[in-house]
Design a protein around this motif. Structure first.
Motif, PDB file in Angstrom:
ATOM      1  N   PHE A   7       0.377  -1.091   0.322  1.00  0.00           N
ATOM      2  CA  PHE A   7      -0.267  -0.184   0.249  1.00  0.00           C
ATOM      3  C   PHE A   7       0.460   1.234  -0.391  1.00  0.00           C
ATOM      4  O   PHE A   7       0.486   2.326   0.799  1.00  0.00           O
ATOM      5  N   LEU A  63      -0.382   8.187   5.494  1.00  0.00           N
ATOM      6  CA  LEU A  63      -1.806   7.335   4.596  1.00  0.00           C
ATOM      7  C   LEU A  63      -2.378   6.636   5.541  1.00  0.00           C
ATOM      8  O   LEU A  63      -3.617   6.901   4.749  1.00  0.00           O
ATOM      9  N   MET A  64      -2.724   7.034   6.221  1.00  0.00           N
ATOM     10  CA  MET A  64      -3.689   6.352   7.334  1.00  0.00           C
ATOM     11  C   MET A  64      -4.830   7.768   7.006  1.00  0.00           C
ATOM     12  O   MET A  64      -6.229   7.481   7.418  1.00  0.00           O
ATOM     13  N   LEU A 123      -6.452   7.815   4.387  1.00  0.00           N
ATOM     14  CA  LEU A 123      -7.644   6.896   3.830  1.00  0.00           C
ATOM     15  C   LEU A 123      -8.906   7.280   4.832  1.00  0.00           C
ATOM     16  O   LEU A 123      -9.977   7.440   5.263  1.00  0.00           O
ATOM     17  N   ILE A 139      -6.336  -0.297   6.668  1.00  0.00           N
ATOM     18  CA  ILE A 139      -5.933   0.041   5.011  1.00  0.00           C
ATOM     19  C   ILE A 139      -6.756  -1.349   4.229  1.00  0.00           C
ATOM     20  O   ILE A 139      -7.094  -0.425   3.225  1.00  0.00           O
ATOM     21  N   LYS A 188     -10.462  -0.389   3.968  1.00  0.00           N
ATOM     22  CA  LYS A 188     -10.786   0.673   3.216  1.00  0.00           C
ATOM     23  C   LYS A 188     -10.092   0.705   1.758  1.00  0.00           C
ATOM     24  O   LYS A 188     -11.225   1.418   0.840  1.00  0.00           O
TER      25      LYS A 188
END
Length: 452
Positions: free
Chosen positions: A99, A113-114, A117, A400, A403
């Motif tokens: 990812f 990244l978190m 998302l 992740i 999502k």
């Protein structure tokens, strides 16, 4: 892929906290990599990163793992947990590495990244988890270096100095290395030295451990303690096993890799979880076999043989830890440098050197002071392996996946990842309780700045 475009702009706003002005990174233009970084992106080979992972995870921390991982679990459950956690950690990191790119956008930080998302709250939660993990880990490294120097001093003097003096020396040494080698990519020249030191002290250590184990006829492997100890201490051991396999900074390490970054990161992980894992597991198992349930939390204390053996091992551990600790604290350096340095100037410009000195000095002064006040090595390992590292390693990658691929994934995959989220969230709670209990017990025994 699994994120609606209409939410992307709002989520990206959460990432502006550490963004600097528009700049060209060494790896390419800023908009190709997301937020601006003061450090190098898209530069290193997978071999360099793989070697860095192998040597960094085989740092002096492994000298405490026989006590922390196997004493509370015993042989059967200890080996089972080593195998299961090792395999599961390798899988979780392999999953997370995939990812690094989403919808063509590269994420060079886990928190970015978190946040992308799940929004602002998850950005800050990941930020807190990562920085607590890395700062506590760095304090453990400072304590580790201090203990190595203290053991050398004990072999050479009949009246050794207090541990705190050696903690201060270690903190100052780490500061100088971080100032002279400011980024993770800049470690390349030092990895050869780290590799030689790592396998030198481990080889000598294993020879002495095998010799001591053959002559030690009194080694016992019973799990001692009260009923409560036998229930809670194993969770602390599981935390330690997670610590020796994961760092919570995979995306930050992956950001230094040139493309194809996903494939290269997975190659580096294969090296860590084959050669690297066999070494630190091997030392832990042989140390427990040699001394049993009474094994010290710092293996060189147990070693027999001439003085030069202990001095050589502790000296190698100290020097090697200077290099290894840098990888685990580099994301904190990156965040501070991106925030406080002038990104339109060279990292080595006069103004940036002044700022770099002040930022590094402030960080290591604070970490060294806290370490000197709370010199409990096991607590550092158990604490940052519980409520922060478990979510970063196991819970968040499954979140992740849900999502990004939840709408297209088969039902069994979604069930698998939801199960991971629930089970590892519960494990994080249990291991945190165990770690806090250990800290409370040690606070009752030791006072501030205790000479342990």
């Amino acid at each position: 892929m699994g994120t609606e475009n209409k939410n992307n702009n709002n989520n990206i706003e959460a990432l502006s906290v550490e963004e600097g002005p528009e700049a060209v990174l060494k790896g390419g233009p800023t908009n190709d990599y997301g937020p601006t970084s003061a450090h190098t992106v898209d530069h290193d080979s997978w071999g360099q990163v793989g070697l860095m992972l192998v040597t960094a995870f085989n740092c002096g921390y492994i000298l405490s793992f026989s006590n922390l991982m196997l004493v509370p679990l015993g042989w059967i459950w200890g080996i089972i947990c080593l195998c299961v956690v090792g395999l599961y950690t390798a899988y979780a990191n392999w999953l997370l590495a995939g990812f690094h790119f989403i919808d063509g956008q590269r994420f060079i930080r886990y928190r970015d990244l978190m946040g992308f998302l799940y929004g602002r709250q998850m950005f800050y939660l990941t930020w807190v988890f990562q920085f607590l993990t890395l700062l506590l880990g760095n304090m453990g490294f400072i304590l580790l270096g201090g203990r190595a120097l203290k053991e050398i001093n004990s072999e050479l003097s009949n009246s050794p100095l207090r541990l705190q003096y050696f903690i201060m020396i270690t903190g100052a040494t780490y500061f100088m290395f971080a100032f002279l080698v400011p980024t993770m990519s800049a470690m390349r020249r030092w990895l050869g030295i780290s590799t030689v030191l790592t396998f030198t002290y481990i080889l000598i250590l294993l020879v002495v451990l095998v010799k001591d184990g053959k002559t030690n006829e009194n080694a016992e492997y019973k799990i001692s303690g009260s009923k409560v100890d036998k229930v809670l201490n194993p969770f602390g051991a599981i935390s330690a096993i997670i610590v020796c396999n994961s760092s919570g900074l995979l995306l930050e390490i992956q950001s230094t890799l040139r493309r194809p970054a996903v494939e290269n990161m997975r190659k580096a992980l294969y090296l860590q979880y084959s050669v690297g894992l066999m070494v630190y597991y091997g030392v832990s198992i042989v140390g427990y076999w040699a001394y049993g349930s009474t094994v010290s939390e710092y293996l060189p204390k147990e070693l027999s043989g001439p003085k030069w053996v202990k001095i050589l091992i502790n000296a190698a551990v100290f020097v090697q830890s200077i290099i290894s600790q840098h990888m685990f604290i580099a994301p904190v350096h990156e965040a501070l440098d991106t925030k406080f340095l002038k990104l339109d100037e060279s990292l080595h410009s006069r103004e940036n050197i002044k700022r770099l000195f002040c930022v590094r000095a402030s960080l290591f002064t604070g970490n060294t002071l806290v370490t000197a006040a709370f010199p409990f090595m096991g607590d550092f390992v158990n604490l940052f392996g519980s409520f922060t590292l478990i979510p970063l390693t196991f819970v968040f990658p499954s979140m992740i996946f849900i999502k990004v691929k939840g709408k297209t994934a088969r039902i069994e995959k979604k069930v698998w990842h939801w199960t991971n989220i629930v089970l590892f969230s519960l494990l994080a709670i249990a291991t945190t309780i165990s770690a806090v209990r250990l800290i409370v017990n040690n606070v009752r025994v030791y006072h501030f700045f205790a000479h342990t």
